[in-house]
Design a protein around this motif. Structure first.
Motif, mmCIF file in Angstrom:
data_model
loop_
_atom_site.group_PDB
_atom_site.id
_atom_site.type_symbol
_atom_site.label_atom_id
_atom_site.label_comp_id
_atom_site.label_asym_id
_atom_site.label_seq_id
_atom_site.Cartn_x
_atom_site.Cartn_y
_atom_site.Cartn_z
ATOM 1 N N LYS A 91 1.106 -1.482 0.831
ATOM 2 C CA LYS A 91 -0.282 -0.440 0.101
ATOM 3 C C LYS A 91 0.634 1.187 -0.123
ATOM 4 O O LYS A 91 0.592 2.348 -0.486
ATOM 5 C CB LYS A 91 -0.661 -0.297 1.552
ATOM 6 N N ASN A 92 2.487 1.217 0.072
ATOM 7 C CA ASN A 92 2.981 2.017 0.310
ATOM 8 C C ASN A 92 2.936 2.393 -1.443
ATOM 9 O O ASN A 92 4.279 1.733 -2.608
ATOM 10 C CB ASN A 92 4.198 1.726 0.698
ATOM 11 N N HIS A 93 2.838 3.448 -1.499
ATOM 12 C CA HIS A 93 3.073 4.097 -2.911
ATOM 13 C C HIS A 93 3.907 5.417 -2.594
ATOM 14 O O HIS A 93 3.706 6.600 -3.767
ATOM 15 C CB HIS A 93 1.574 4.592 -3.712
ATOM 16 N N THR A 94 4.571 6.042 -2.397
ATOM 17 C CA THR A 94 5.780 6.935 -2.144
ATOM 18 C C THR A 94 6.230 6.635 -2.764
ATOM 19 O O THR A 94 7.376 6.013 -3.715
ATOM 20 C CB THR A 94 6.674 6.994 -0.714
ATOM 21 N N VAL A 95 6.828 7.956 -3.934
ATOM 22 C CA VAL A 95 7.613 8.116 -5.100
ATOM 23 C C VAL A 95 9.345 8.303 -4.077
ATOM 24 O O VAL A 95 9.451 9.510 -3.712
ATOM 25 C CB VAL A 95 7.638 9.510 -5.213
ATOM 26 N N GLN A 142 11.525 12.210 0.196
ATOM 27 C CA GLN A 142 12.258 11.992 -0.479
ATOM 28 C C GLN A 142 13.025 12.773 -1.634
ATOM 29 O O GLN A 142 14.507 12.075 -2.119
ATOM 30 C CB GLN A 142 11.381 10.653 -1.454
ATOM 31 N N LYS A 143 11.769 13.720 -2.599
ATOM 32 C CA LYS A 143 13.098 14.035 -3.484
ATOM 33 C C LYS A 143 13.248 15.470 -3.362
ATOM 34 O O LYS A 143 14.738 15.555 -3.729
ATOM 35 C CB LYS A 143 11.486 14.863 -3.883
ATOM 36 N N GLU A 144 13.226 15.999 -1.616
ATOM 37 C CA GLU A 144 13.821 16.964 -1.148
ATOM 38 C C GLU A 144 15.328 16.635 -0.165
ATOM 39 O O GLU A 144 15.458 17.798 -0.016
ATOM 40 C CB GLU A 144 13.178 18.426 -0.731
ATOM 41 N N GLY A 183 17.892 15.209 -2.514
ATOM 42 C CA GLY A 183 18.910 16.467 -2.264
ATOM 43 C C GLY A 183 19.942 16.537 -1.673
ATOM 44 O O GLY A 183 20.766 17.471 -1.594
ATOM 45 N N GLY A 184 20.666 15.278 -0.707
ATOM 46 C CA GLY A 184 21.097 15.339 -0.515
ATOM 47 C C GLY A 184 22.189 15.496 0.795
ATOM 48 O O GLY A 184 22.979 16.426 1.396
ATOM 49 N N HIS A 185 20.570 16.128 1.309
ATOM 50 C CA HIS A 185 20.867 15.951 3.019
ATOM 51 C C HIS A 185 21.621 15.384 3.855
ATOM 52 O O HIS A 185 21.562 14.191 3.867
ATOM 53 C CB HIS A 185 19.796 16.411 3.813
ATOM 54 N N CYS A 186 22.831 15.592 4.901
ATOM 55 C CA CYS A 186 23.618 15.150 5.246
ATOM 56 C C CYS A 186 22.864 14.476 6.273
ATOM 57 O O CYS A 186 23.366 14.621 7.462
ATOM 58 C CB CYS A 186 25.037 15.843 5.167
ATOM 59 N N PHE A 187 22.400 13.747 6.124
ATOM 60 C CA PHE A 187 21.335 13.158 7.380
ATOM 61 C C PHE A 187 22.520 12.521 8.092
ATOM 62 O O PHE A 187 22.592 12.395 9.529
ATOM 63 C CB PHE A 187 20.515 12.131 7.187
ATOM 64 N N LEU A 188 23.515 11.660 7.766
ATOM 65 C CA LEU A 188 24.322 10.486 8.374
ATOM 66 C C LEU A 188 25.641 11.572 9.417
ATOM 67 O O LEU A 188 25.815 11.082 10.291
ATOM 68 C CB LEU A 188 25.750 10.471 7.714
ATOM 69 N N ASP A 189 25.527 13.180 9.360
ATOM 70 C CA ASP A 189 26.472 13.736 10.016
ATOM 71 C C ASP A 189 25.680 14.762 10.200
ATOM 72 O O ASP A 189 25.578 15.219 11.779
ATOM 73 C CB ASP A 189 27.490 14.574 8.865
#
Length: 757
Positions: free
Chosen positions: A209-213, A434-436, A440-446
């Motif tokens: 049911k997950n239709h996330t792009v 997901q897109k932004e 979009g390259g947000h540095c979640f790890l850092d």
């Protein structure tokens, strides 16, 4: 005399209880020696006198300690329950007989991955030890071990463990293990994320049911262009499909149609306007990262010539005019966000109720001094300003930032949330992140400091975004398909390392480490879960609390109606353009181009072409005009940003503080009554349909967890009928100022109402 003797007997029995390791859990304590269930460690089964330790695939026990007393937030912290403290390579878990006194039907909002007494290693913020009643921060190798361990979590939980009755060898082992595995720097490949992916490779099942792009294919970007009608001026490119152009950019992205693809490769993706979203009137939101500073005049001249050509592709007057927003120089800094949140979170990391009431009298002063709410207000205001440029002035807006991966993600997401009703659905909101953010390259790890390698890089930019979204959800509940509970559990998911969504700095880093890059590898690529598969964390009954029952989908129009309303909001504003913008003088565009070049080259910039007074007037007119009309929840949506309208996200920040609860009150009580009315209307509708012998489609059942509002807390579903702490007329700090009893007796009676927390 009789009372005194009873009290002495109670103290004597209490001391004997401590010596014999019997529970000190107050009048309602639970004995820790009661046999419960078995503990499963990997494939071996070891019988213990504790509750079951649930291990995920690939999870291993590292160290443990028995006879640990877990305190509750009580005055003097003397009430608790005995159990076993375990540290694995995934979490810190306390195993004790801590069953709730509530019925099982009322505690259905449980996370299937993280238990009530579990702390993932990534969720640990600070660790403190108590030595002779003195609280000290713990790190590195210890020469002396504490008698009490206090853990502050990033989700603002506070755990306190008494080690006084634990064996000395076990104390050394568990304290050293927890400090090492939560505070020491790590390598990316040593995260539990990869252990879990390897062990559960055949068990990862996605929700149909997950239709996330996901925006990991060219098809997804083309679909988004078509949805927003941006395919007339912009195109999706695959020039970075193998990450040969730039490791910071995703494999696929969108650029202006006139832009040659070889220009994208010129400076490794820097200085290229990347499309974010298109408005109904044809204006677009773009973002661009700056080039590194160069000292060589020849290189500077080449860059300047390059920018001239790039700028002509997006700035074609009088049809298209671009406004630049330099977020690196004219907006917030990451240091401001980090400092503000560090102060803000201390208001909620409360060790006991005494500390809570001590800070109560100065709580609002501390809140204001943190500047966190002011930062939220500034973010929302900046998003409204950009919305005004696109909606009212038909201008393209170009967001500039050093790497276009922090504030660009924040502001562009807020603008789309305000202007695009699709982003206010749950699938649309997840696709937006997901897109932004992810692509979009947000540095979640850092930014989440998952590797513990650099505390200065830890900045809660994504949490700031969720707080801004909560302000919109709080002010306009019917406009959103998801609830504040959804936002709260999404913020908690930042620290659960079985989902790949928030544990990489870029798509390239993820694909490289998951074995998806390169065809020469014979091993099968690892498949990780995404956080959007909520069935992994919650049962279907609990997931009903993530969906807003008051949300009504936008009605679909007939073909005849679509022609008349195409590309228009139901509540479109048409403010007149100023003379300077409608008929610019010769040389204006050249000046704007030079301004853009200065921003991208990292030079000190001058003021914008438009004066600040003119911008402020346009913003105020746009803002006031919108709020003067009835709200269309499927059209443009603007928040109130006046002082008292920006509030504290109570469910996330106050949910672990019992003193902050309103039993049977708050917004949950209102929601409960609304759901009762909806059920009555639905029941009547079913009876009418039965009389007309028509088949009724199955209706979604309202969350039964909300039906008995009298037994719920205002911070539901994270707090039910927890211990209620009676609030004193004056906080404890006020008692000290009153002096002794003789002075107090001479004073006149006075009641001071501090209001609800």
């Amino acid at each position: 005399m009789w009372v005194c003797c009873c009290y002495c007997c109670f103290k004597f029995l209490k001391s004997l209880s401590a010596l014999s390791n019997v529970c000190l859990g107050g009048w309602g304590g639970v004995c820790a020696t009661t046999p419960r269930e078995e503990i499963h460690t990997n494939e071996k089964e070891v019988t213990e006198k504790e509750v079951t330790l649930h291990l995920l695939p690939g999870e291993q026990v590292l160290c443990e300690a028995s006879t640990v007393l877990k305190y509750v937030q009580e005055d003097s912290s003397q009430h608790g329950v005995y159990g076993r403290l375990v540290c694995t390579d995934f979490k810190i878990a306390f195993l004790g007989d801590d069953e709730s006194t509530l019925d099982n039907d009322e505690t259905q909002f449980k996370n299937k991955v993280i238990g009530e007494n579990d702390i993932t290693l990534h969720c640990v913020d600070q660790i403190y030890g108590v030595f002779d009643e003195k609280k000290k921060t713990l790190f590195g190798q210890l020469k002396k071990y504490p008698e009490k361990l206090i853990i502050h979590c990033k989700d603002l939980r506070v755990f306190q463990f008494c080690l006084r009755y634990t064996k000395e060898e076990e104390v050394k082992r568990i304290v050293s293990g927890i400090i090492h595995h939560t505070q020491a720097p790590k390598l990316l490949k040593r995260l539990f994320l990869f252990s879990y992916a390897t062990a559960a490779q055949n068990n990862t099942v996605t929700d149909p049911k997950n239709h996330t792009v996901m925006f990991d294919s060219l098809k997804d970007w083309c679909w988004e262009l078509e949805r927003t009608k941006g395919n007339m001026k912009y195109k999706a490119v695959s020039v970075n499909e193998d990450y040969e152009v730039c490791e910071r950019l995703p494999a696929y992205f969108v650029v202006p149609t006139p832009l040659p693809e070889e220009n994208v490769q010129r400076f490794q993706g820097h200085g290229i306007p990347i499309w974010c979203w298109s408005c109904h009137n044809g204006s677009a939101l773009l973002k661009m990262s700056a080039l590194p500073k160069e000292q060589d005049d020849g290189i500077l001249q080449i860059q300047k010539s390059f920018f001239d050509r790039i700028y002509k592709t997006i700035h074609r007057p009088p049809y298209e005019i671009v406004k630049t927003e330099d977020l690196s120089s004219n907006f917030l800094s990451l240091q401001e966000i980090q400092t503000a949140y560090s102060k803000f979170k201390q208001l909620f990391l409360i060790d006991n109720s005494t500390e809570f009431w001590d800070t109560d009298i100065k709580w609002f002063s501390l809140l204001e001094s943190s500047s966190w709410l002011d930062i939220i207000r500034r973010c929302l205001k900046k998003a409204i300003e950009i919305t005004e440029c696109m909606e009212a002035q038909n201008m393209n807006v170009l967001l500039l930032e050093e790497n276009a991966s922090d504030l660009c993600c924040l502001i562009s997401s807020l603008v789309q949330l305000m202007m695009d009703p699709h982003c206010r659905t749950r699938i649309g909101f997840q696709s937006l992140i997901q897109k932004e953010w992810v692509m979009g390259g947000h540095c979640f790890l850092d930014r989440c400091n998952h590797l513990r390698q650099n505390d200065k890089e830890e900045v809660p930019v994504f949490l700031l975004f969720l707080d801004c979204v909560w302000q919109l959800v709080h002010q306009h509940p019917p406009a959103f398909e998801f609830t504040e509970t959804y936002l709260t559990v999404l913020s908690d998911s930042l620290y659960i390392p079985i989902f790949s969504t928030f544990f990489f700095n870029s798509p390239h880093q993820k694909d490289t480490n998951m074995g998806r890059e390169g065809q020469e590898t014979q091993s099968k690529p690892l498949n990780l879960l995404t956080v959007w598969d909520w069935s992994v964390q919650f049962e279907p009954k609990a997931q009903t609390l993530l969906k807003n029952p008051l949300y009504v989908e936008k009605p679909k129009l007939d073909k005849g109606q679509r022609k008349g309303m195409r590309f228009k909001h139901q509540r479109q504003l048409s403010l007149p353009l100023t003379q300077s913008k409608s008929s610019p003088k010769r040389g204006f565009f050249r000046e704007e181009t030079d301004h853009l070049i200065k921003n991208l080259l990292g030079k000190r910039i001058s003021k914008l072409i438009n004066s600040s007074d003119e911008l402020q007037d346009n913003f105020r007119e746009f803002y006031d005009t919108w709020h003067s009309k009835p709200t269309d929840y499927h059209g443009l949506l603007l928040p109130h940003i006046e002082g008292p309208e920006i509030k504290v996200w109570a469910q996330r920040y106050l949910r672990w503080i019992p003193e902050a609860q309103i039993l049977g009150g708050g917004r949950v009580a209102t929601m409960s009554k609304l759901l009762e009315m909806m059920e009555e209307v639905q029941s009547l509708q079913e009876k009418i349909d039965e009389r007309h012998h028509s088949q009724q489609a199955p209706q979604a059942e309202a969350p039964c967890l909300l039906r008995n509002s009298a037994r719920l807390s205002s911070l539901f579903p994270f707090a039910l009928l927890q211990r209620h702490s009676s609030k004193p007329v004056l906080p404890t700090s006020g008692w000290k100022a009153l002096g002794d009893e003789d002075d107090l007796a001479k004073q006149e009676d006075e009641f001071v109402d501090l209001g609800d927390v």
